[in-house]
Design a protein around this motif. Structure first.
Motif, PDB file in Angstrom:
ATOM      1  N   PHE A  64       0.821  -1.212   0.000  1.00  0.00           N
ATOM      2  CA  PHE A  64       0.000   0.000   0.000  1.00  0.00           C
ATOM      3  C   PHE A  64       0.853   1.258   0.000  1.00  0.00           C
ATOM      4  O   PHE A  64       1.836   1.363   0.720  1.00  0.00           O
ATOM      5  CB  PHE A  64      -0.925   0.016   1.223  1.00  0.00           C
ATOM      6  CG  PHE A  64      -2.242  -0.695   1.017  1.00  0.00           C
ATOM      7  CD1 PHE A  64      -2.390  -1.648   0.024  1.00  0.00           C
ATOM      8  CD2 PHE A  64      -3.328  -0.421   1.816  1.00  0.00           C
ATOM      9  CE1 PHE A  64      -3.595  -2.312  -0.167  1.00  0.00           C
ATOM     10  CE2 PHE A  64      -4.544  -1.074   1.646  1.00  0.00           C
ATOM     11  CZ  PHE A  64      -4.675  -2.019   0.648  1.00  0.00           C
ATOM     12  N   LEU A  65       0.458   2.222  -0.814  1.00  0.00           N
ATOM     13  CA  LEU A  65       1.110   3.527  -0.826  1.00  0.00           C
ATOM     14  C   LEU A  65       0.726   4.300   0.441  1.00  0.00           C
ATOM     15  O   LEU A  65       1.545   4.962   1.056  1.00  0.00           O
ATOM     16  CB  LEU A  65       0.670   4.306  -2.077  1.00  0.00           C
ATOM     17  CG  LEU A  65       1.272   5.691  -2.282  1.00  0.00           C
ATOM     18  CD1 LEU A  65       2.783   5.590  -2.469  1.00  0.00           C
ATOM     19  CD2 LEU A  65       0.641   6.374  -3.491  1.00  0.00           C
ATOM     20  N   ASP A  66      -0.540   4.175   0.832  1.00  0.00           N
ATOM     21  CA  ASP A  66      -1.047   4.840   2.031  1.00  0.00           C
ATOM     22  C   ASP A  66      -1.434   3.769   3.058  1.00  0.00           C
ATOM     23  O   ASP A  66      -2.490   3.145   2.931  1.00  0.00           O
ATOM     24  CB  ASP A  66      -2.274   5.693   1.670  1.00  0.00           C
ATOM     25  CG  ASP A  66      -2.921   6.327   2.894  1.00  0.00           C
ATOM     26  OD1 ASP A  66      -2.362   6.203   3.998  1.00  0.00           O
ATOM     27  OD2 ASP A  66      -3.995   6.941   2.739  1.00  0.00           O
ATOM     28  N   PRO A  67      -0.574   3.514   4.057  1.00  0.00           N
ATOM     29  CA  PRO A  67      -0.856   2.436   5.014  1.00  0.00           C
ATOM     30  C   PRO A  67      -2.188   2.597   5.747  1.00  0.00           C
ATOM     31  O   PRO A  67      -2.784   1.617   6.168  1.00  0.00           O
ATOM     32  CB  PRO A  67       0.314   2.512   6.007  1.00  0.00           C
ATOM     33  CG  PRO A  67       1.377   3.290   5.307  1.00  0.00           C
ATOM     34  CD  PRO A  67       0.684   4.198   4.342  1.00  0.00           C
ATOM     35  N   GLU A 108      -7.827  -0.059   6.322  1.00  0.00           N
ATOM     36  CA  GLU A 108      -9.130  -0.212   6.961  1.00  0.00           C
ATOM     37  C   GLU A 108     -10.276  -0.083   5.964  1.00  0.00           C
ATOM     38  O   GLU A 108     -11.387  -0.522   6.237  1.00  0.00           O
ATOM     39  CB  GLU A 108      -9.309   0.843   8.068  1.00  0.00           C
ATOM     40  CG  GLU A 108      -8.200   0.850   9.118  1.00  0.00           C
ATOM     41  CD  GLU A 108      -7.938  -0.515   9.711  1.00  0.00           C
ATOM     42  OE1 GLU A 108      -8.915  -1.212  10.066  1.00  0.00           O
ATOM     43  OE2 GLU A 108      -6.751  -0.898   9.802  1.00  0.00           O
ATOM     44  N   GLY A 109     -10.016   0.526   4.822  1.00  0.00           N
ATOM     45  CA  GLY A 109     -11.091   0.789   3.866  1.00  0.00           C
ATOM     46  C   GLY A 109     -11.397  -0.356   2.912  1.00  0.00           C
ATOM     47  O   GLY A 109     -12.324  -0.270   2.124  1.00  0.00           O
ATOM     48  N   PHE A 110     -10.598  -1.426   2.953  1.00  0.00           N
ATOM     49  CA  PHE A 110     -10.788  -2.528   2.007  1.00  0.00           C
ATOM     50  C   PHE A 110     -11.133  -3.816   2.755  1.00  0.00           C
ATOM     51  O   PHE A 110     -10.582  -4.084   3.824  1.00  0.00           O
ATOM     52  CB  PHE A 110      -9.503  -2.763   1.199  1.00  0.00           C
ATOM     53  CG  PHE A 110      -9.141  -1.624   0.292  1.00  0.00           C
ATOM     54  CD1 PHE A 110      -9.654  -1.538  -0.992  1.00  0.00           C
ATOM     55  CD2 PHE A 110      -8.277  -0.632   0.721  1.00  0.00           C
ATOM     56  CE1 PHE A 110      -9.321  -0.490  -1.829  1.00  0.00           C
ATOM     57  CE2 PHE A 110      -7.928   0.430  -0.101  1.00  0.00           C
ATOM     58  CZ  PHE A 110      -8.455   0.499  -1.383  1.00  0.00           C
ATOM     59  N   HIS A 111     -12.024  -4.597   2.177  1.00  0.00           N
ATOM     60  CA  HIS A 111     -12.379  -5.900   2.746  1.00  0.00           C
ATOM     61  C   HIS A 111     -12.285  -6.930   1.624  1.00  0.00           C
ATOM     62  O   HIS A 111     -12.731  -6.678   0.503  1.00  0.00           O
ATOM     63  CB  HIS A 111     -13.784  -5.863   3.338  1.00  0.00           C
ATOM     64  CG  HIS A 111     -13.911  -4.837   4.423  1.00  0.00           C
ATOM     65  ND1 HIS A 111     -13.432  -5.044   5.692  1.00  0.00           N
ATOM     66  CD2 HIS A 111     -14.417  -3.585   4.401  1.00  0.00           C
ATOM     67  CE1 HIS A 111     -13.652  -3.955   6.422  1.00  0.00           C
ATOM     68  NE2 HIS A 111     -14.238  -3.047   5.655  1.00  0.00           N
ATOM     69  N   TYR A 112     -11.727  -8.085   1.933  1.00  0.00           N
ATOM     70  CA  TYR A 112     -11.503  -9.125   0.931  1.00  0.00           C
ATOM     71  C   TYR A 112     -12.270 -10.375   1.347  1.00  0.00           C
ATOM     72  O   TYR A 112     -12.248 -10.758   2.514  1.00  0.00           O
ATOM     73  CB  TYR A 112     -10.007  -9.435   0.816  1.00  0.00           C
ATOM     74  CG  TYR A 112      -9.181  -8.179   0.646  1.00  0.00           C
ATOM     75  CD1 TYR A 112      -9.069  -7.569  -0.593  1.00  0.00           C
ATOM     76  CD2 TYR A 112      -8.542  -7.588   1.735  1.00  0.00           C
ATOM     77  CE1 TYR A 112      -8.326  -6.395  -0.747  1.00  0.00           C
ATOM     78  CE2 TYR A 112      -7.801  -6.428   1.586  1.00  0.00           C
ATOM     79  CZ  TYR A 112      -7.700  -5.832   0.350  1.00  0.00           C
ATOM     80  OH  TYR A 112      -6.978  -4.684   0.203  1.00  0.00           O
TER      81      TYR A 112
END
Length: 196
Positions: free
Chosen positions: A14-17, A21-25
């Motif tokens: 990730f470029l922005d650590p 929190e904004g992604f779910h897999y």
């Protein structure tokens, strides 16, 4: 598990650590293509014989985003081919492929709440990398003799934070393979690995 491994690869890129929190897999599927793996290994052997360093031959990971499962599946079956990108800032899309360094910069527009998609994680051997200025003209940069990959020049840290579109374009690898004087339709150094 495969899902945990895949998420770890994504988060590590990730470029922005804080974006984690904004992604779910929900699911990970291993792509098992012996053809692509053999070609990746053959590429590495050929470049090692040509005197490439261990660092240049190191396997890393890069990422593609698709809206539809069929599109992701197609890339896993046929490989990443030239003429698959609308970006042209680092090189002619008819002679190479574009793939993202960062798993949170996969599209020129920011993700919005509720958006979903399919991410293909690819193994990548960058080989010899040439840093070039981005070119927004229609005279596309050609693959550089003696290199395998173009990346954009680093931004000046004093500049304002880039827009999502700029971050996306600056986060690309432009990867190509020249065989017998002409660009390969599918560079061997990109190998689909996991679909999420």
């Amino acid at each position: 598990s495969l899902l945990a491994r895949a998420v770890s690869l994504l988060h590590g890129s990730f470029l922005d650590p804080t974006a984690r929190e904004g992604f779910h897999y929900s699911q990970a599927v291993l792509v098992e293509s012996h053809v692509f793996l053999r070609e990746l290994q053959a590429f590495a052997r050929a470049k090692k014989a040509a005197g490439y360093s261990r660092e240049e031959l190191e396997e890393t990971f890069a990422f593609l985003l698709f809206d539809k499962e069929e599109e992701a599946r197609r890339v896993c079956q046929t490989g990443l081919r030239v003429n698959s990108s609308s970006i042209s800032t680092l090189g002619d899309p008819a002679k190479g492929v574009y793939i993202s360094k960062h798993a949170d910069c996969l599209h020129p527009r920011p993700w919005h709440h509720g958006k979903s998609g399919y991410i293909v994680i690819c193994k990548l051997i960058k080989g010899k990398v040439r840093v070039i200025p981005e070119d927004y003209t229609t005279t596309y940069t050609c693959p550089s003799p003696g290199y395998d990959c173009h990346v954009a020049e680093s931004r000046d840290p004093g500049l304002p934070k880039p827009s999502p579109c700029q971050a996306f374009e600056q986060s690309q690898y432009y990867v190509y393979e020249v065989l017998g004087g002409s660009p390969a339709e599918r560079p061997r150094q990109v190998c689909p690995y996991i679909v999420l």
